[in-house]
Design a protein around this motif. Structure first.
Motif, PDB file in Angstrom:
ATOM      1  N   THR A  31       0.850  -1.289   0.069  1.00 23.04           N
ATOM      2  CA  THR A  31       0.007   0.146   0.120  1.00 23.04           C
ATOM      3  C   THR A  31       0.727   1.339   0.169  1.00 23.04           C
ATOM      4  OG1 THR A  31      -0.174   0.145   2.392  1.00 23.04           O
ATOM      5  CG2 THR A  31      -2.018  -1.186   1.384  1.00 23.04           C
ATOM      6  N   ALA A  32       0.481   2.111  -0.659  1.00 22.41           N
ATOM      7  CA  ALA A  32       1.067   3.678  -0.576  1.00 22.41           C
ATOM      8  C   ALA A  32       0.719   4.314   0.554  1.00 22.41           C
ATOM      9  CB  ALA A  32       0.499   4.438  -1.892  1.00 22.41           C
TER      10      ALA A  32
ATOM     11  N   SER B  48      -3.149   6.002  -5.781  1.00 22.36           N
ATOM     12  CA  SER B  48      -3.976   6.835  -6.951  1.00 22.36           C
ATOM     13  C   SER B  48      -4.123   8.225  -6.184  1.00 22.36           C
ATOM     14  CB  SER B  48      -5.175   6.081  -7.224  1.00 22.36           C
ATOM     15  OG  SER B  48      -6.167   5.854  -6.110  1.00 22.36           O
ATOM     16  N   LYS B  49      -4.240   8.193  -5.069  1.00 22.34           N
ATOM     17  CA  LYS B  49      -4.675   9.414  -4.151  1.00 22.34           C
ATOM     18  C   LYS B  49      -3.516   9.931  -3.256  1.00 22.34           C
ATOM     19  CE  LYS B  49      -9.239   8.009  -4.159  1.00 22.34           C
ATOM     20  NZ  LYS B  49     -10.532   7.438  -3.366  1.00 22.34           N
ATOM     21  N   VAL B  50      -2.431   9.183  -2.829  1.00 22.38           N
ATOM     22  CA  VAL B  50      -1.413   9.436  -2.000  1.00 22.38           C
ATOM     23  C   VAL B  50      -0.131   9.296  -2.454  1.00 22.38           C
ATOM     24  CG1 VAL B  50      -0.797   8.945   0.545  1.00 22.38           C
ATOM     25  CG2 VAL B  50      -3.181   9.191  -0.024  1.00 22.38           C
ATOM     26  N   LEU B  51       0.622  10.039  -2.041  1.00 22.73           N
ATOM     27  CA  LEU B  51       2.029   9.843  -1.954  1.00 22.73           C
ATOM     28  C   LEU B  51       2.795   9.483  -0.570  1.00 22.73           C
ATOM     29  CD1 LEU B  51       4.329  10.088  -4.424  1.00 22.73           C
ATOM     30  CD2 LEU B  51       5.137  11.787  -2.822  1.00 22.73           C
ATOM     31  N   ARG B  52       3.207   8.274  -0.397  1.00 23.13           N
ATOM     32  CA  ARG B  52       3.994   7.863   0.842  1.00 23.13           C
ATOM     33  C   ARG B  52       5.256   8.033   0.852  1.00 23.13           C
ATOM     34  NH1 ARG B  52       1.714   4.716   5.664  1.00 23.13           N
ATOM     35  NH2 ARG B  52       3.701   3.476   6.377  1.00 23.13           N
TER      36      ARG B  52
ATOM     37  N   ASP C 197      -0.846  12.705   7.131  1.00 23.15           N
ATOM     38  CA  ASP C 197      -0.775  11.981   8.176  1.00 23.15           C
ATOM     39  C   ASP C 197       0.655  11.671   8.263  1.00 23.15           C
ATOM     40  OD1 ASP C 197      -1.164  10.856  10.681  1.00 23.15           O
ATOM     41  OD2 ASP C 197      -2.350   8.978   9.477  1.00 23.15           O
ATOM     42  N   TRP C 198       1.028  11.027   9.293  1.00 25.66           N
ATOM     43  CA  TRP C 198       2.732  10.660   9.484  1.00 25.66           C
ATOM     44  C   TRP C 198       2.625   9.842  10.754  1.00 25.66           C
ATOM     45  CZ3 TRP C 198       6.206  11.303  13.333  1.00 25.66           C
ATOM     46  CH2 TRP C 198       5.834  12.441  14.454  1.00 25.66           C
TER      47      TRP C 198
ATOM     48  N   LEU D 133       1.246  12.361   1.866  1.00 29.86           N
ATOM     49  CA  LEU D 133       0.894  13.791   0.871  1.00 29.86           C
ATOM     50  C   LEU D 133      -0.194  13.322  -0.159  1.00 29.86           C
ATOM     51  CD1 LEU D 133       4.274  13.967   1.446  1.00 29.86           C
ATOM     52  CD2 LEU D 133       3.582  16.372   1.084  1.00 29.86           C
ATOM     53  N   ALA D 134      -1.037  14.126  -0.063  1.00 29.72           N
ATOM     54  CA  ALA D 134      -1.918  14.032  -1.201  1.00 29.72           C
ATOM     55  C   ALA D 134      -1.463  14.061  -2.681  1.00 29.72           C
ATOM     56  CB  ALA D 134      -3.029  15.117  -1.065  1.00 29.72           C
ATOM     57  N   ALA D 135      -1.877  13.066  -3.483  1.00 25.12           N
ATOM     58  CA  ALA D 135      -1.171  13.298  -4.950  1.00 25.12           C
ATOM     59  C   ALA D 135      -1.884  14.399  -5.702  1.00 25.12           C
ATOM     60  CB  ALA D 135      -1.396  11.715  -5.607  1.00 25.12           C
TER      61      ALA D 135
END
Length: 146
Positions: free
Chosen positions: A3-4, A84-88, A124-125, A142-144
């Motif tokens: 998961t991202a 698709s929605k988040v960069l981790r 989040d973190w 962070l949001a993509a």
């Protein structure tokens, strides 16, 4: 399933950079992240919002890696996962400590702003540990850009 994000966003793509004892790890990590953002089409940015999103990613990478250098016996690995929605972003380090924003935050004083910046810029973190293993993974999401 990789998961991202903790939100369950499935990782579409993952890039990893070994840091270890490499000299200049903060600029190295930032340059790696910049190249990943180019590869994924975030840079060059077509709009001011997309440019700001990319700069936020680069700043958070710098802060997480710097924090590992200063407080956690150095970073071992940087992992960037795109959903698709988040960069981790994940930084694996050797330290036993627990990162936290300095409280109270004193904007006019030098130092101590890294995790405060991460908290402000990210959705989040957190910190993940493997039982019985040294070190930890500090992650931020962070949001993509849309």
């Amino acid at each position: 399933m990789d998961t991202a994000a903790g939100t369950g966003d499935v990782a579409l793509e993952v890039r990893t950079l070994a840091l270890g004892d490499a000299p200049g790890v903060v600029p190295l990590a930032r340059d790696f992240a910049r190249q990943v953002l180019r590869d994924w089409g975030w840079l060059p940015a077509a709009t001011a919002d997309r440019r700001a999103a990319a700069e936020d990613v680069l700043l958070v990478v710098s802060e997480l890696v710097t924090n590992a250098c200063l407080h956690a016996e150095g970073p071992e690995r940087l992992r960037i996962a795109r959903g698709s929605k988040v960069l981790r972003l994940e930084v694996v380090d050797r330290g036993a400590g627990q990162p936290a924003p300095r409280t109270p935050h004193r904007a006019g004083r030098p130092g101590g702003h890294g995790m405060f910046i991460v908290q402000r810029l990210c959705l989040d973190w957190g910190v993940e540990r493997t039982p019985g293993a040294p070190g930890k993974t500090v992650w931020a999401e962070l949001a993509a850009p849309q």
